[in-house]
Design an enzyme around this catalytic site. Structure first.
Site, PDB file in Angstrom:
ATOM      1  CB  CYS A 171      -0.953   0.093   1.193  1.00 50.44           C
ATOM      2  SG  CYS A 171      -1.959  -1.376   1.395  1.00 50.44           S
TER       3      CYS A 171
ATOM      4  NE  ARG B 277       4.588   1.649  -0.529  1.00 47.96           N
ATOM      5  CZ  ARG B 277       5.803   1.496   0.001  1.00 47.96           C
ATOM      6  NH1 ARG B 277       6.858   1.912  -0.632  1.00 47.96           N
ATOM      7  NH2 ARG B 277       5.951   0.945   1.179  1.00 47.96           N
TER       8      ARG B 277
ATOM      9  CD1 TRP C 294      -1.024  -6.242  -3.831  1.00 45.56           C
ATOM     10  CD2 TRP C 294      -0.809  -6.909  -1.717  1.00 45.56           C
ATOM     11  NE1 TRP C 294      -0.715  -7.594  -3.842  1.00 45.56           N
ATOM     12  CE2 TRP C 294      -0.576  -8.029  -2.561  1.00 45.56           C
ATOM     13  CE3 TRP C 294      -0.721  -7.103  -0.333  1.00 45.56           C
ATOM     14  CZ2 TRP C 294      -0.269  -9.299  -2.070  1.00 45.56           C
ATOM     15  CZ3 TRP C 294      -0.413  -8.370   0.149  1.00 45.56           C
ATOM     16  CH2 TRP C 294      -0.192  -9.447  -0.722  1.00 45.56           C
TER      17      TRP C 294
ATOM     18  CG  ASN D  58       2.532   0.390   3.845  1.00 42.96           C
ATOM     19  OD1 ASN D  58       2.226  -0.739   3.456  1.00 42.96           O
ATOM     20  ND2 ASN D  58       3.760   0.860   3.762  1.00 42.96           N
ATOM     21  N   GLY D  59       0.914  -1.749   5.849  1.00 37.10           N
ATOM     22  CA  GLY D  59       1.488  -2.770   6.725  1.00 37.10           C
ATOM     23  C   GLY D  59       0.399  -3.650   7.299  1.00 37.10           C
TER      24      GLY D  59
ATOM     25  CD  GLU E 297      13.910 -13.440 -13.157  1.00 39.18           C
ATOM     26  OE1 GLU E 297      13.629 -13.867 -12.036  1.00 39.18           O
ATOM     27  OE2 GLU E 297      13.553 -12.304 -13.539  1.00 39.18           O
TER      28      GLU E 297
ATOM     29  CE  LYS F 265      10.108 -11.480 -14.382  1.00 37.38           C
ATOM     30  NZ  LYS F 265      11.190 -11.341 -13.443  1.00 37.38           N
TER      31      LYS F 265
ATOM     32  CD  GLU G 199       6.560 -11.187 -11.755  1.00 41.31           C
ATOM     33  OE1 GLU G 199       7.501 -11.510 -12.493  1.00 41.31           O
ATOM     34  OE2 GLU G 199       6.703 -10.453 -10.785  1.00 41.31           O
TER      35      GLU G 199
ATOM     36  CG  HIS H 204      15.716 -37.210  -9.749  1.00 39.79           C
ATOM     37  ND1 HIS H 204      16.117 -38.485  -9.420  1.00 39.79           N
ATOM     38  CD2 HIS H 204      16.824 -36.596 -10.235  1.00 39.79           C
ATOM     39  CE1 HIS H 204      17.412 -38.627  -9.677  1.00 39.79           C
ATOM     40  NE2 HIS H 204      17.864 -37.493 -10.179  1.00 39.79           N
TER      41      HIS H 204
ATOM     42  CE  LYS I 296       9.408  -3.039  -9.993  1.00 43.07           C
ATOM     43  NZ  LYS I 296       9.846  -4.205 -10.784  1.00 43.07           N
TER      44      LYS I 296
HETATM   45  O1  M6R Z   1      12.111  -5.134  -4.585  1.00 38.61           O
HETATM   46  P1  M6R Z   1      12.655  -6.503  -4.431  1.00 38.61           P
HETATM   47  O2  M6R Z   1      13.757  -6.820  -5.371  1.00 38.61           O
HETATM   48  O3  M6R Z   1      13.053  -6.805  -3.008  1.00 38.61           O
HETATM   49  O4  M6R Z   1      11.450  -7.468  -4.763  1.00 38.61           O
HETATM   50  C1  M6R Z   1      11.555  -8.855  -4.588  1.00 38.61           C
HETATM   51  C2  M6R Z   1      10.448  -9.559  -5.319  1.00 38.61           C
HETATM   52  O5  M6R Z   1       9.204  -9.202  -4.800  1.00 38.61           O
HETATM   53  C3  M6R Z   1      10.474  -9.253  -6.822  1.00 38.61           C
HETATM   54  O6  M6R Z   1      11.704  -9.583  -7.373  1.00 38.61           O
HETATM   55  C4  M6R Z   1       9.375 -10.033  -7.545  1.00 38.61           C
HETATM   56  O7  M6R Z   1       9.618 -11.400  -7.480  1.00 38.61           O
HETATM   57  C5  M6R Z   1       9.292  -9.526  -8.984  1.00 38.61           C
HETATM   58  N1  M6R Z   1       7.951  -9.093  -9.253  1.00 38.61           N
HETATM   59  C6  M6R Z   1       9.670 -10.538  -9.992  1.00 38.61           C
HETATM   60  O8  M6R Z   1       9.535 -10.078 -11.281  1.00 38.61           O
END
Ligand code: M6R
Length: 597
Positions: free
Chosen positions: A2, A27, A71, A97-98, A470, A474, A477, A493, A592
């Site tokens: 948030c 956020r 959020w 926030n939190g 990764e 991607k 996500e 396995h 983000k």
């Molecule tokens: O801001 P940060 O690098 O600490 O964030 C960590 C993860 O939340 C962030 O890398 C997340 O996995 C991304 N959305 C991946 O694309």
């Protein structure tokens, strides 16, 4: 999670809050709201979804307002759960926030109040109201109520009867600024940078009051303490889609330039760690989440091979809860794009309490992580808007490789000529990344073929196992396709049971010491009619003959190849998500910056 934004002392408070919330939408973006004070009344507007460009707000004159972009943690993203939350009489408004861990027991202590939301926040408005009715000033009420809350949180509070804006910090960031008459308070400096040039960063248990006499800061005992403002850099100009449909695609193209910038900014002579510490350094523990954790996994190979230091790479969220053993000659490298990831910051606190030395790799100057670390290594990716991290990842790799070289040189494992050669090789990476990006239309065509598949497997070995992770992250996500990354040898396995003609398998098959083994894995997939999309070196015609599609990446020294093998995986995820009509830059359920545990 948030975003919070509040301002007072000028007639444009409504538009200022809306712009602030737009900057803070990374956020959280499932709902938003604003409370405007006017004529001893609060006017609250809330809605679901992203903060609109020009929301319908009441045409009133106001010089005090708070706002929130959400959020969801407690309660679905509905109007009733959107912030601000108000006291029963509507006189006190709160944004938060939190997470307030003990909100349920506090709610139970107010049986006479009928709650309007499912949030952990609303109880704060009611507790403040009770405290004020008991004779406390709003400031004293906030101090006392905050001391009853457990968890990590930041609060902004206004009252219809008082021309003052209050903020409280316990674990979640709050930064404030003023130009003498106008005052702003926000969750980060990015939102503040369009308003003022200096920021006041609140520490835990601090309460800030902004009123007509200025800004006043108090500690947890209610004593007035001096205010220290620090310059903040303007970051707003980076916030434009330069002719691209999506920030994610733009940010992929920016990778060559920002990797270059990150190498240019690196000072090989910097005192990253004191020499006696380097001589006794026995272990590096890398902490991060998501993509940042993947960057740490790549660095594990570099640090162990080049600097010969044992490395453990840990999910920050797990590390902090298992009472980790940390010794005075351990070094922590905490990686975070935002510097506001609650799990990473909490893990760093644990490590620091146990006496660890902390290097932070971070893309956000002034963020909480950078303020906790002993040494900060900035990644110079510039503002990353797309929730899916791309350029932040490759700049993290850039800094991590340079840290490995720095340590190897200090430990006399690389003489300065070999070190020069490796730095020179790193300077070739931006050109190679540009070449890798040229496969865009070819990858788009592959994405068209696979857009309707609901599962995918990603395989890699060695340095490319984290890249497989990764790539899978991607895809899931941004396109909501279920994808898993595995070390290629692990396929037999278990995951091999998934393979049939419906299963696309993305295999990173680089001509290194594991190449023959990976080719054998490809044969095993083909024998079960799986579809293979291979990422291989340009010119590898044998690999091309073994798979359904091959995406070629340019050659680089073997240890630098993760910089280019990740690029086609970013593009593939992007194009599949575009075909599936997904919200590329703001995927569902995500934010983000993950500022809650
Ligand atoms: O801001 P940060 O690098 O600490 O964030 C960590 C993860 O939340 C962030 O890398 C997340 O996995 C991304 N959305 C991946 O694309």
């Amino acid at each position: 999670m948030c975003g919070l934004f509040g301002t007072r002392g000028h007639p444009e408070v409504a538009s200022s809050v809306i712009k602030g919330l737009q900057d803070l939408s990374y956020r959280g973006y499932d709902s938003w709201g604003i409370a405007l004070q006017s004529g001893q009344e609060l006017h609250v507007v809330r809605d679901i979804g992203l903060v609109p460009e020009s929301p319908q707000l009441p045409t009133i004159s106001s010089s005090l307002a708070i706002g929130h972009t959400r959020w969801s943690t407690h309660g679905e993203p509905t109007i009733a759960n959107a912030h601000p939350h108000t006291s029963v009489d509507g006189k006190i408004a709160v944004v938060h926030n939190g997470i307030i861990n003990n909100y349920q027991s506090l709610k139970d202590s107010l049986p006479h109040i009928s709650f309007k939301s499912d949030t952990d926040t609303e109880v704060v408005a009611h507790l403040l109201d009770e405290a004020c009715k008991g004779g406390l000033s709003l400031t004293e009420a906030l101090r006392q109520v905050a001391s009853r809350l457990s968890g990590r949180f930041a609060l902004l509070v206004i009252d219809s009867r008082d021309d003052c804006l209050l903020a409280y910090r316990q674990g979640s960031p709050v930064v404030a600024g003023t130009d003498g008459t106008r005052q702003w308070i926000a969750s980060d400096t990015f939102a503040l940078s369009r308003c003022c040039e200096e920021g006041i960063y609140l520490e835990d248990e601090q309460l800030l009051v902004a009123d007509a006499t200025g800004m006043h800061l108090y500690n947890g005992s209610g004593e007035s303490i001096p205010i220290h403002a620090e310059p903040i850099s303007s970051q707003s100009s980076a916030h434009k889609k330069e002719g691209y449909d999506h920030f994610m695609r733009q940010e992929m193209d920016e990778q060559a330039a920002v990797i270059h910038r990150t190498t240019q900014a690196w000072d090989r002579e910097q005192p990253l760690l004191p020499m006696p510490f380097v001589q006794n350094l026995k272990r590096i523990i890398i902490l991060g989440c998501g993509t940042s954790w993947h960057a740490g996994l790549v660095a594990e190979y570099w640090l162990e091979n080049l600097a010969k230091i044992p490395v453990e790479v840990e999910y920050a969220s797990e590390f902090r809860y298992r009472d980790p053993l940390i010794y005075s000659n351990d070094c922590i490298i905490a990686i975070s794009q935002s510097g506001e990831t609650a799990d990473t910051n909490a893990a760093v606190s644990v490590a620091k309490e146990k006496g660890a030395t902390v290097i932070a790799l971070c893309n956000t100057p002034g963020s909480t992580l950078t303020r906790m670390a002993d040494t900060v290594c900035p990644t110079h990716a510039g503002m990353e808007i797309g929730v899916a991290s791309t350029k932040a990842f490759t700049t993290q790799l850039t800094v991590l490789y340079q840290i490995a070289l720095w340590l190897a040189e200090r430990k006399n494992l690389l003489n300065s000529n070999s070190c020069d050669e490796k730095h020179l090789a790193l300077r070739q990476v931006p050109e190679a990344v540009k070449k890798a990006l040229k496969a865009d239309s070819e990858i788009k065509a592959i994405a068209a073929d696979y857009q309707h598949h609901n599962n995918a497997l990603y395989l890699g070995r060695g340095l490319h196992f984290p890249i497989a992770l990764e790539g899978a992250l991607k895809l899931k996500e941004v396109s909501y396709v279920h994808a898993e990354g595995y070390p290629a040898a692990e396929m037999k396995h278990g995951p091999i049971a998934l393979i049939d003609e419906e299963m696309p398998v993305v295999v990173i098959a680089i001509q290194d010491h594991t190449y023959e083994k990976v080719l054998a894995n490809i044969a095993e997939i083909k024998a079960r009619r799986g579809k293979v999309i291979a990422i291989g070196l340009a010119g590898d015609e044998h690999l091309r003959s073994q798979c359904d599609h091959m995406i070629a990446v340019p050659a680089l020294p073997t240890e630098l190849l993760p910089f280019v093998t990740v690029v086609p995986l970013q593009l593939l995820a992007y194009h599949i998500a575009v075909y599936r009509d997904c919200n590329i830059d703001k995927p569902r359920n995500l934010a983000k910056s993950v500022t809650v545990e």
